[in-house]
Write a protein that holds these residues in place. Structure first.
Motif, mmCIF file in Angstrom:
data_model
loop_
_atom_site.group_PDB
_atom_site.id
_atom_site.type_symbol
_atom_site.label_atom_id
_atom_site.label_comp_id
_atom_site.label_asym_id
_atom_site.label_seq_id
_atom_site.Cartn_x
_atom_site.Cartn_y
_atom_site.Cartn_z
ATOM 1 N N GLU A 411 88.266 -69.803 -43.971
ATOM 2 C CA GLU A 411 87.861 -70.160 -42.615
ATOM 3 C C GLU A 411 89.046 -70.454 -41.698
ATOM 4 O O GLU A 411 88.890 -70.514 -40.481
ATOM 5 N N LYS A 412 90.240 -70.652 -42.259
ATOM 6 C CA LYS A 412 91.429 -70.848 -41.420
ATOM 7 C C LYS A 412 91.872 -69.548 -40.753
ATOM 8 O O LYS A 412 92.563 -69.578 -39.731
ATOM 9 N N ASP A 413 91.484 -68.414 -41.344
ATOM 10 C CA ASP A 413 91.895 -67.105 -40.823
ATOM 11 C C ASP A 413 90.752 -66.299 -40.221
ATOM 12 O O ASP A 413 90.979 -65.370 -39.456
ATOM 13 N N PHE A 414 89.511 -66.657 -40.572
ATOM 14 C CA PHE A 414 88.379 -65.812 -40.185
ATOM 15 C C PHE A 414 87.153 -66.680 -39.909
ATOM 16 O O PHE A 414 86.906 -67.673 -40.597
ATOM 17 N N MET A 415 86.383 -66.286 -38.883
ATOM 18 C CA MET A 415 85.128 -66.965 -38.615
ATOM 19 C C MET A 415 84.117 -66.006 -38.020
ATOM 20 O O MET A 415 84.481 -64.998 -37.400
ATOM 21 N N VAL A 416 82.860 -66.322 -38.206
ATOM 22 C CA VAL A 416 81.752 -65.552 -37.644
ATOM 23 C C VAL A 416 81.103 -66.390 -36.542
ATOM 24 O O VAL A 416 80.898 -67.594 -36.702
ATOM 25 N N LEU A 417 80.782 -65.730 -35.422
ATOM 26 C CA LEU A 417 80.017 -66.350 -34.357
ATOM 27 C C LEU A 417 78.745 -65.534 -34.161
ATOM 28 O O LEU A 417 78.808 -64.335 -33.871
ATOM 29 N N GLY A 418 77.591 -66.178 -34.345
ATOM 30 C CA GLY A 418 76.319 -65.496 -34.126
ATOM 31 C C GLY A 418 75.802 -65.781 -32.732
ATOM 32 O O GLY A 418 75.791 -66.942 -32.293
ATOM 33 N N PHE A 419 75.359 -64.738 -32.029
ATOM 34 C CA PHE A 419 74.869 -64.881 -30.655
ATOM 35 C C PHE A 419 73.407 -64.456 -30.601
ATOM 36 O O PHE A 419 73.091 -63.270 -30.751
ATOM 37 N N ALA A 420 72.524 -65.433 -30.410
ATOM 38 C CA ALA A 420 71.089 -65.152 -30.348
ATOM 39 C C ALA A 420 70.737 -64.610 -28.969
ATOM 40 O O ALA A 420 70.937 -65.295 -27.962
ATOM 41 N N MET A 421 70.208 -63.394 -28.922
ATOM 42 C CA MET A 421 69.834 -62.767 -27.648
ATOM 43 C C MET A 421 68.376 -63.099 -27.351
ATOM 44 O O MET A 421 67.503 -62.233 -27.342
ATOM 45 N N SER A 422 68.121 -64.381 -27.097
ATOM 46 C CA SER A 422 66.762 -64.852 -26.888
ATOM 47 C C SER A 422 66.783 -66.077 -25.986
ATOM 48 O O SER A 422 67.741 -66.865 -26.016
ATOM 49 N N ASP A 423 65.711 -66.241 -25.196
ATOM 50 C CA ASP A 423 65.563 -67.428 -24.366
ATOM 51 C C ASP A 423 64.912 -68.579 -25.129
ATOM 52 O O ASP A 423 64.922 -69.725 -24.674
ATOM 53 N N ASP A 424 64.344 -68.269 -26.298
ATOM 54 C CA ASP A 424 63.658 -69.291 -27.092
ATOM 55 C C ASP A 424 64.687 -69.983 -27.986
ATOM 56 O O ASP A 424 64.962 -69.554 -29.106
ATOM 57 N N VAL A 425 65.264 -71.074 -27.482
ATOM 58 C CA VAL A 425 66.336 -71.770 -28.194
ATOM 59 C C VAL A 425 65.836 -72.323 -29.523
ATOM 60 O O VAL A 425 66.514 -72.207 -30.563
ATOM 61 N N GLU A 426 64.658 -72.931 -29.528
ATOM 62 C CA GLU A 426 64.141 -73.535 -30.761
ATOM 63 C C GLU A 426 63.900 -72.480 -31.831
ATOM 64 O O GLU A 426 64.224 -72.684 -33.001
ATOM 65 N N LYS A 427 63.349 -71.345 -31.426
ATOM 66 C CA LYS A 427 63.081 -70.271 -32.387
ATOM 67 C C LYS A 427 64.372 -69.753 -32.986
ATOM 68 O O LYS A 427 64.456 -69.487 -34.195
ATOM 69 N N ALA A 428 65.423 -69.614 -32.153
ATOM 70 C CA ALA A 428 66.705 -69.114 -32.647
ATOM 71 C C ALA A 428 67.329 -70.093 -33.627
ATOM 72 O O ALA A 428 67.863 -69.702 -34.677
ATOM 73 N N ALA A 429 67.256 -71.402 -33.308
ATOM 74 C CA ALA A 429 67.830 -72.404 -34.205
ATOM 75 C C ALA A 429 67.055 -72.461 -35.524
ATOM 76 O O ALA A 429 67.646 -72.581 -36.613
ATOM 77 N N GLU A 430 65.722 -72.374 -35.436
ATOM 78 C CA GLU A 430 64.900 -72.388 -36.650
ATOM 79 C C GLU A 430 65.190 -71.177 -37.530
ATOM 80 O O GLU A 430 65.249 -71.296 -38.765
ATOM 81 N N ALA A 431 65.380 -70.007 -36.911
ATOM 82 C CA ALA A 431 65.677 -68.796 -37.681
ATOM 83 C C ALA A 431 67.006 -68.938 -38.402
ATOM 84 O O ALA A 431 67.150 -68.505 -39.560
#
Length: 500
Positions: A411-431
């Motif tokens: 993790e010092k050299d590499f990281m992943v960022l996930g971007f939820a393309m949705s307006d439903d914040v709760e649904k994205a966090a639950e998923a």
């Protein structure tokens, strides 16, 4: 016997009166033959001079459509825009002309529920350019055609031609700075409406198109132009541009552009002066804004003054077809004065997302921790950006692989960022919780334009210096090797958690 009624510029008119007896009356038949003199002359010749022949105050108006399609496996995406291009000749400079060009793209249909208002342009770009005596179109902002999406500045109505006459099957090559060579061939004569035009085939491709590579995307364009010799610019343009993502054998994206010349009126007097004044004012205001936007907080006062100057101009002078560009310029100045334009984004606002170029910075919220995350804070590490639709069946498949990448590398050299393309914040966090994702789950809809997310999944690999090293759309058996290869090229020699 034939009776000539007179001559109109560009027309030959002949009238034949035939009297035929019929019961109870005489029938008079009027036969009218008409043709454009230019068309007749073009058809009689075997050589043509295609150099531009534009006059001061002449305004070219083109209209047509632009359609883009994502051809990646498992992705169904198509979108069509209405295209309008205006090119106004401001001044003559020897055999060259100064042009003001306005390109307007309005989305005609959308494949998503949040369909935009058709009256609001998806893209509106104003530029000053020069068209030289050989048909070369030049601006001080680099090439007008980019292979990553619809051209925000459309200049395909002009093409560089020999300064001498050309004939059927003649070919030549056009060279542009830092661009692949463009090949042009004369196919012959063909009519567009009643106008006889010289048909040209224009081809260009990146070096990797004929020699596919697993780590580099490739593209190819093919234009057909119907050049009207009387103007030396296109009467009609058809273009097909195809792009092939790295590690693919077939095209993954296709862009089709087609438009026709609807008018080429010449203005003088106050009509021309109003257009010239507004075009020059727009450029001056835009240059001032570009100088101030990189530091909007420090320059808030100057930006507010600029908004006031634009308002004064709009009230004082009559509107022209270019007024919409003035309104767009005012909005940009107003947003900057109210600090609605991020400084990092402002610096790259005129650039397109491209491999080898800096990735646009952002500031978005982590949907689970509610913390702010920016790309700038990630500098020093390779970043895999994943744009996805939470809850979709396909996301569960590729997210297992993405989670594996996050666990595999240090993790010092590499990281992943996930971007939820949705307006439903709760649904994205639950998923994210349900899939047991350990990397950040961020709000991604605000990045749809800057990262060109037209379909999901969308992957962008950014190296430790913030430079884009790979862009991919869709999911299939070829995608894991492509992502792994792009990531490894950005990482130090040893980065796995096991130290291997």
């Amino acid at each position: 016997m034939p009776l000539t009624l007179g001559r109109c510029p560009g027309w030959r008119v002949a009238v034949n009166l035939i009297n035929e007896p019929v019961p109870g009356a005489m029938l008079t038949t009027l036969i009218l033959w008409s043709s454009l003199a230019v068309a007749s002359q073009a058809g009689e010749r075997s050589e043509w001079n295609l150099a531009p022949r534009l006059a001061r105050g002449q305004e070219l108006v083109y209209r047509g459509t632009v359609t883009e399609q994502n051809l990646s496996r498992g992705v169904q995406f198509s979108r069509t825009y209405r295209l309008e291009v205006r090119g106004l000749v401001l001044e003559l400079k020897g055999d060259a002309v100064d042009l003001a060009v306005l390109t307007r793209l309005t989305q005609q249909q959308a494949t998503t529920a949040d369909r935009p208002n058709d009256s609001e342009p998806a893209s509106l770009r104003f530029e000053l350019a020069e068209l030289d005596g050989a048909g070369r179109f030049m601006t001080n902002r680099g090439p007008w055609l980019v292979p990553d999406g619809p051209a925000t500045l459309e200049a395909g109505f002009a093409i560089e031609v020999p300064r001498t006459s050309v004939r059927v099957n003649q070919t030549w090559t056009v060279q542009e700075a830092n661009q692949p060579p463009i090949g042009v061939k004369v196919l012959g004569l063909e009519s567009v409406g009643n106008l006889s035009c010289v048909k040209l085939l224009v081809e260009q491709e990146s070096p990797e198109w004929s020699n596919p590579r697993a780590d580099v995307a490739a593209w190819r364009r093919q234009d057909t132009l119907w050049i009207a010799p009387r103007l030396g610019v296109a009467q009609r343009v058809h273009r097909t541009l195809e792009r092939r993502e790295a590690a693919h054998r077939e095209p993954t994206y296709r862009l089709t552009t087609q438009y026709d010349l609807e008018s080429s009126l010449r203005y003088d007097g106050l009509f021309l002066e109003d257009r010239r004044r507004e075009a020059q004012a727009i450029r001056q205001f835009e240059d001032s804004i570009r100088a101030l936007l990189p530091k909007p907080q420090q320059n808030a006062g100057a930006l507010k003054q600029l908004v006031a100057r634009i308002d004064q101009f709009a009230e004082k002078y009559p509107a022209t077809p270019y007024r919409e560009a003035l309104h767009r310029t005012r909005k940009l100045a107003l947003d900057g004065s109210e600090n609605r334009v991020a400084p990092q984004v402002a610096e790259v606002a005129t650039q397109r997302l491209a491999v080898g170029k800096p990735a646009p910075d952002f500031l978005v919220q982590d949907l689970r921790t509610k913390e702010a995350v920016s790309l700038r804070k990630c500098k020093g590490r390779t970043v895999l950006m994943v744009f996805y639709l939470p809850g979709s069946e396909s996301s569960r498949l590729f997210m297992r692989y993405i989670q594996g990448l996050a666990e595999e590398h240090n993790e010092k050299d590499f990281m992943v960022l996930g971007f939820a393309m949705s307006d439903d914040v709760e649904k994205a966090a639950e998923a994210a919780e349900r899939m047991r994702l350990t990397f950040p789950t961020l709000a991604g809809k605000s990045l749809k334009v800057s990262y060109e997310v037209e379909a999901t999944p969308r992957f962008v690999v950014v190296d430790s210096q913030g430079i884009v090293r790979g862009m991919y759309t869709g999911w299939g058996p070829e995608m894991p090797p492509a992502l792994t290869s792009a990531i490894r090229q950005c990482l130090p020699a040893v980065t796995t958690t096991g130290g291997q």
